[in-house]
Design an enzyme around this catalytic site. Structure first.
Site, PDB file in Angstrom:
ATOM      1  N   TYR A 296      38.524  35.889  40.224  1.00  0.00           N
ATOM      2  CA  TYR A 296      37.570  37.009  40.314  1.00  0.00           C
ATOM      3  C   TYR A 296      38.067  38.363  40.555  1.00  0.00           C
ATOM      4  O   TYR A 296      37.892  39.217  39.671  1.00  0.00           O
ATOM      5  CB  TYR A 296      36.785  36.503  41.583  1.00  0.00           C
ATOM      6  CG  TYR A 296      35.669  37.769  42.083  1.00  0.00           C
ATOM      7  CD1 TYR A 296      34.962  38.295  41.404  1.00  0.00           C
ATOM      8  CD2 TYR A 296      35.522  37.892  43.748  1.00  0.00           C
ATOM      9  CE1 TYR A 296      34.021  39.335  41.862  1.00  0.00           C
ATOM     10  CE2 TYR A 296      34.751  38.638  44.075  1.00  0.00           C
ATOM     11  CZ  TYR A 296      33.958  39.428  43.345  1.00  0.00           C
ATOM     12  OH  TYR A 296      33.112  40.271  43.772  1.00  0.00           O
TER      13      TYR A 296
ATOM     14  N   ASP B 249      48.039  32.534  34.695  1.00  0.00           N
ATOM     15  CA  ASP B 249      47.250  31.735  35.438  1.00  0.00           C
ATOM     16  C   ASP B 249      47.020  30.391  34.986  1.00  0.00           C
ATOM     17  O   ASP B 249      46.839  30.052  33.846  1.00  0.00           O
ATOM     18  CB  ASP B 249      45.671  32.463  35.394  1.00  0.00           C
ATOM     19  CG  ASP B 249      44.735  31.949  36.421  1.00  0.00           C
ATOM     20  OD1 ASP B 249      44.249  33.104  36.990  1.00  0.00           O
ATOM     21  OD2 ASP B 249      44.561  30.864  36.477  1.00  0.00           O
TER      22      ASP B 249
ATOM     23  N   GLY C 265      40.588  29.832  38.001  1.00  0.00           N
ATOM     24  CA  GLY C 265      40.064  30.612  37.238  1.00  0.00           C
ATOM     25  C   GLY C 265      39.538  30.137  35.941  1.00  0.00           C
ATOM     26  O   GLY C 265      39.354  29.078  35.845  1.00  0.00           O
TER      27      GLY C 265
ATOM     28  N   ALA D  50      47.610  34.850  42.415  1.00  0.00           N
ATOM     29  CA  ALA D  50      47.356  33.341  42.297  1.00  0.00           C
ATOM     30  C   ALA D  50      47.686  32.618  43.671  1.00  0.00           C
ATOM     31  O   ALA D  50      48.385  32.905  44.267  1.00  0.00           O
ATOM     32  CB  ALA D  50      48.637  32.876  41.331  1.00  0.00           C
TER      33      ALA D  50
ATOM     34  N   THR E 112      44.785  39.069  53.087  1.00  0.00           N
ATOM     35  CA  THR E 112      43.321  38.888  53.536  1.00  0.00           C
ATOM     36  C   THR E 112      43.189  39.295  54.999  1.00  0.00           C
ATOM     37  O   THR E 112      44.128  39.254  55.789  1.00  0.00           O
ATOM     38  CB  THR E 112      43.102  37.291  53.517  1.00  0.00           C
ATOM     39  OG1 THR E 112      41.853  37.121  54.189  1.00  0.00           O
ATOM     40  CG2 THR E 112      44.119  36.551  54.082  1.00  0.00           C
TER      41      THR E 112
ATOM     42  N   TYR F 172      44.705  28.836  55.477  1.00  0.00           N
ATOM     43  CA  TYR F 172      44.703  29.875  54.562  1.00  0.00           C
ATOM     44  C   TYR F 172      45.274  31.420  54.902  1.00  0.00           C
ATOM     45  O   TYR F 172      46.112  31.934  54.442  1.00  0.00           O
ATOM     46  CB  TYR F 172      43.194  30.251  54.180  1.00  0.00           C
ATOM     47  CG  TYR F 172      42.884  31.245  53.165  1.00  0.00           C
ATOM     48  CD1 TYR F 172      43.475  31.389  52.008  1.00  0.00           C
ATOM     49  CD2 TYR F 172      42.168  32.441  53.756  1.00  0.00           C
ATOM     50  CE1 TYR F 172      43.402  32.484  51.224  1.00  0.00           C
ATOM     51  CE2 TYR F 172      42.024  33.530  52.844  1.00  0.00           C
ATOM     52  CZ  TYR F 172      42.610  33.562  51.434  1.00  0.00           C
ATOM     53  OH  TYR F 172      42.687  34.846  50.860  1.00  0.00           O
TER      54      TYR F 172
ATOM     55  N   ASN G 181      35.626  41.454  52.863  1.00  0.00           N
ATOM     56  CA  ASN G 181      34.671  40.316  52.038  1.00  0.00           C
ATOM     57  C   ASN G 181      34.618  41.175  50.594  1.00  0.00           C
ATOM     58  O   ASN G 181      33.473  42.067  50.574  1.00  0.00           O
ATOM     59  CB  ASN G 181      33.435  40.176  52.874  1.00  0.00           C
ATOM     60  CG  ASN G 181      33.758  39.202  54.026  1.00  0.00           C
ATOM     61  OD1 ASN G 181      34.590  39.547  54.820  1.00  0.00           O
ATOM     62  ND2 ASN G 181      33.131  38.226  53.915  1.00  0.00           N
TER      63      ASN G 181
ATOM     64  N   ARG H  65      29.658  27.863  61.385  1.00  0.00           N
ATOM     65  CA  ARG H  65      30.655  27.144  60.559  1.00  0.00           C
ATOM     66  C   ARG H  65      32.196  27.461  61.330  1.00  0.00           C
ATOM     67  O   ARG H  65      32.274  28.391  61.765  1.00  0.00           O
ATOM     68  CB  ARG H  65      30.647  28.029  59.323  1.00  0.00           C
ATOM     69  CG  ARG H  65      31.579  27.453  58.072  1.00  0.00           C
ATOM     70  CD  ARG H  65      31.634  28.122  56.854  1.00  0.00           C
ATOM     71  NE  ARG H  65      32.019  29.518  56.856  1.00  0.00           N
ATOM     72  CZ  ARG H  65      31.799  30.206  55.797  1.00  0.00           C
ATOM     73  NH1 ARG H  65      31.641  29.789  54.714  1.00  0.00           N
ATOM     74  NH2 ARG H  65      32.422  31.619  56.009  1.00  0.00           N
TER      75      ARG H  65
ATOM     76  N   ASP I 162      34.699  30.667  61.784  1.00  0.00           N
ATOM     77  CA  ASP I 162      34.256  32.134  61.565  1.00  0.00           C
ATOM     78  C   ASP I 162      34.090  33.166  62.543  1.00  0.00           C
ATOM     79  O   ASP I 162      33.474  32.731  63.679  1.00  0.00           O
ATOM     80  CB  ASP I 162      32.386  31.853  61.198  1.00  0.00           C
ATOM     81  CG  ASP I 162      32.610  31.863  59.901  1.00  0.00           C
ATOM     82  OD1 ASP I 162      33.155  31.846  58.886  1.00  0.00           O
ATOM     83  OD2 ASP I 162      31.442  31.230  59.200  1.00  0.00           O
TER      84      ASP I 162
HETATM   85  N1  UFG Z   1      27.560  32.676  55.286  1.00  0.00           N
HETATM   86  C1  UFG Z   1      26.349  31.958  55.828  1.00  0.00           C
HETATM   87  N2  UFG Z   1      25.858  30.891  54.892  1.00  0.00           N
HETATM   88  C2  UFG Z   1      26.505  30.686  53.703  1.00  0.00           C
HETATM   89  C3  UFG Z   1      27.821  31.410  53.499  1.00  0.00           C
HETATM   90  C4  UFG Z   1      28.227  32.220  54.395  1.00  0.00           C
HETATM   91  O1  UFG Z   1      25.956  32.371  56.832  1.00  0.00           O
HETATM   92  O2  UFG Z   1      26.057  29.882  52.760  1.00  0.00           O
HETATM   93  C5  UFG Z   1      28.440  33.301  56.421  1.00  0.00           C
HETATM   94  C6  UFG Z   1      29.491  33.266  57.091  1.00  0.00           C
HETATM   95  O3  UFG Z   1      29.285  32.209  57.973  1.00  0.00           O
HETATM   96  C7  UFG Z   1      30.117  34.448  57.374  1.00  0.00           C
HETATM   97  C8  UFG Z   1      29.621  35.194  56.058  1.00  0.00           C
HETATM   98  O4  UFG Z   1      28.295  34.703  55.782  1.00  0.00           O
HETATM   99  O5  UFG Z   1      29.648  35.112  58.595  1.00  0.00           O
HETATM  100  C9  UFG Z   1      30.516  35.744  55.017  1.00  0.00           C
HETATM  101  O6  UFG Z   1      31.003  34.262  54.500  1.00  0.00           O
HETATM  102  P1  UFG Z   1      31.851  34.034  53.250  1.00  0.00           P
HETATM  103  O7  UFG Z   1      32.059  32.851  53.117  1.00  0.00           O
HETATM  104  O8  UFG Z   1      30.999  34.743  51.941  1.00  0.00           O
HETATM  105  O9  UFG Z   1      33.273  35.037  53.719  1.00  0.00           O
HETATM  106  P2  UFG Z   1      34.322  34.820  54.669  1.00  0.00           P
HETATM  107  O10 UFG Z   1      33.911  35.929  55.802  1.00  0.00           O
HETATM  108  O11 UFG Z   1      34.033  33.399  55.371  1.00  0.00           O
HETATM  109  O12 UFG Z   1      35.577  35.024  54.053  1.00  0.00           O
HETATM  110  C10 UFG Z   1      36.083  35.767  53.418  1.00  0.00           C
HETATM  111  C11 UFG Z   1      36.883  35.844  52.487  1.00  0.00           C
HETATM  112  C12 UFG Z   1      37.920  34.825  52.626  1.00  0.00           C
HETATM  113  C13 UFG Z   1      38.590  35.319  53.900  1.00  0.00           C
HETATM  114  C14 UFG Z   1      37.904  35.560  55.107  1.00  0.00           C
HETATM  115  C15 UFG Z   1      38.558  36.265  56.338  1.00  0.00           C
HETATM  116  O13 UFG Z   1      36.246  35.183  51.351  1.00  0.00           O
HETATM  117  O14 UFG Z   1      38.805  34.630  51.633  1.00  0.00           O
HETATM  118  O15 UFG Z   1      36.870  36.536  54.579  1.00  0.00           O
HETATM  119  O16 UFG Z   1      37.836  35.513  57.316  1.00  0.00           O
HETATM  120  F1  UFG Z   1      39.749  34.155  54.254  1.00  0.00           F
END
Ligand code: UFG
Length: 350
Positions: free
Chosen positions: A25, A45, A50, A89, A132, A156, A185, A298, A301
């Site tokens: 992406y 890749d 991907g 990657a 990240t 990660y 994000n 989750r 988080d």
């Molecule tokens: N969330 C929901 N419902 C969902 C999916 C996500 O409530 O179905 C919430 C998560 O709890 C979080 C927010 O939406 O609070 C964002 O979640 P994402 O999964 O979209 O992204 P993250 O913040 O977990 O992850 C991102 C990057 C990762 C990185 C991380 C750092 O995608 O690569 O930030 O914490 F590691």
């Protein structure tokens, strides 16, 4: 392009960028950005996560190579006169990393070790690395600055931090010149080209919400509404993927024009939005009611993750163009609405 000494390494007029993970992406959006600015690009890749490069990228040299294959990567570097690597990657799912930490050590730390070895052997000194916000874990303060403590809370983030450190030691030992970019994000899609976000399985908030708007899911489950935030849901700093892409281009320019050892930059807008604010923005953009179901937290988080982008702005001259949430969500919606099934070929090697 001529032997302009100001471009960097003395006597080095090679000018092709090797993008590892360029079929993912953020990688593919960066390939588009680099090409739009006249860069010659070559992509490797292994297509483990991907997608095969879509039609507008038909002219881009593409090698379905795993970066752990040192001789294959070395021959790509030599054939294309590579002068710099932009390294995406990696495996990048927090949940998966908790389930299978060794996979992350192998595919992130181990694979990058092979890549660095090849770079050193072939004399490629410039590296932009995809890091990240997960390196910060549960931060003590917000917005987060690059010098704040790093304390990852999942494999990660731990493996990305280990790579940053491995790069720093290689900078000191071998003269590697590197910039690590810590993304917050990523969201949104290219404004003109048919490329966007398509993970299988999808775990990210914005595409999942838009799948509800497309009728592909019943509702969005919000992971917890009892956080210490104004509406109880987690706050994140959503940054447009094309703004991430432009930061890679600027980092590359800096490596070619400045005597950099190793540097780290946060990439975010500096503004946070709660999960419910993202849902509200998506309702306005799509006109769909997007039902919400409250679920449990989750694991792993943090309540709030917001970047201080000051260093990237002042040193790289980075100026994100899409800073408001509505335009980021609208950009993602254009892709999802026109590609409800993502990349059509759906070709995966695993
Ligand atoms: N969330 C929901 N419902 C969902 C999916 C996500 O409530 O179905 C919430 C998560 O709890 C979080 C927010 O939406 O609070 C964002 O979640 P994402 O999964 O979209 O992204 P993250 O913040 O977990 O992850 C991102 C990057 C990762 C990185 C991380 C750092 O995608 O690569 O930030 O914490 F590691």
């Amino acid at each position: 392009m001529g032997g302009d000494a100001a471009r960097g390494w003395e006597g080095d007029d090679r000018m092709t960028v090797l993008v590892t993970g360029g079929a993912g992406y953020i990688g593919l959006h960066t390939v588009a950005e680099l090409m739009a600015h006249g860069e010659a690009v070559v992509v490797v890749d292994d297509l483990s996560t991907g997608h095969r490069l879509p039609e507008p990228f038909a002219q881009v040299p593409f090698y379905p190579v795993d970066i752990r294959d040192e001789s294959a990567v070395a021959s790509v570097i030599e054939r294309h006169d590579v002068d710099a690597v932009v390294h995406f990657a990696a495996r990048s799912l927090v949940g998966e990393s908790v389930q299978d930490p060794l996979l992350y050590y192998e595919r992130n730390v181990g694979a990058t070790q092979h890549l660095l070895r090849v770079m050193i052997r072939t004399g490629v000194r410039r590296l932009v690395f995809s890091s990240t916000a997960a390196v910060y874990g549960h931060p003590d303060r917000t917005p987060i600055r690059e010098d704040d403590p790093t304390a990852p809370v999942n494999p990660y983030g731990e493996t990305k931090l280990a790579i940053e450190r491995m790069i720093r030691w290689c900078g000191e030992a071998h003269g590697l010149s590197a910039i690590s970019l810590r993304y917050f994000n990523a969201a949104g899609a290219h404004p003109d080209l048919p490329i966007g976000e398509d993970h299988r399985p999808e775990t990210h908030l914005v595409p999942i919400i838009l799948q509800v708007a497309l009728g592909q899911r019943e509702a969005i489950t919000v992971y917890g509404d009892d956080y210490d935030t104004p509406d109880g849901t987690c706050i994140r700093d959503y940054i447009h993927v094309m703004d991430l892409a432009s930061a890679h281009r600027l980092a590359l320019n800096r490596l070619r024009t400045t005597d950099v050892r190793t540097e780290v930059y946060n990439l975010g807008t500096g503004r946070g939005h709660s999960v419910l604010e993202v849902v509200a923005a998506a309702r306005r953009v799509t006109g769909h009611s997007i039902p919400v179901v409250m679920g449990p937290r989750r694991a792993g988080d943090p309540a709030t993750l917001v970047a201080s982008p000051e260093r990237a702005q002042s040193v790289l001259g980075w100026a994100p163009a899409h800073t408001d949430l509505m335009s980021i969500v609208a950009s993602a919606w254009r892709w999802h609405r026109s590609h409800p099934d993502g990349y059509e070929e759906n070709l995966h090697s695993m």
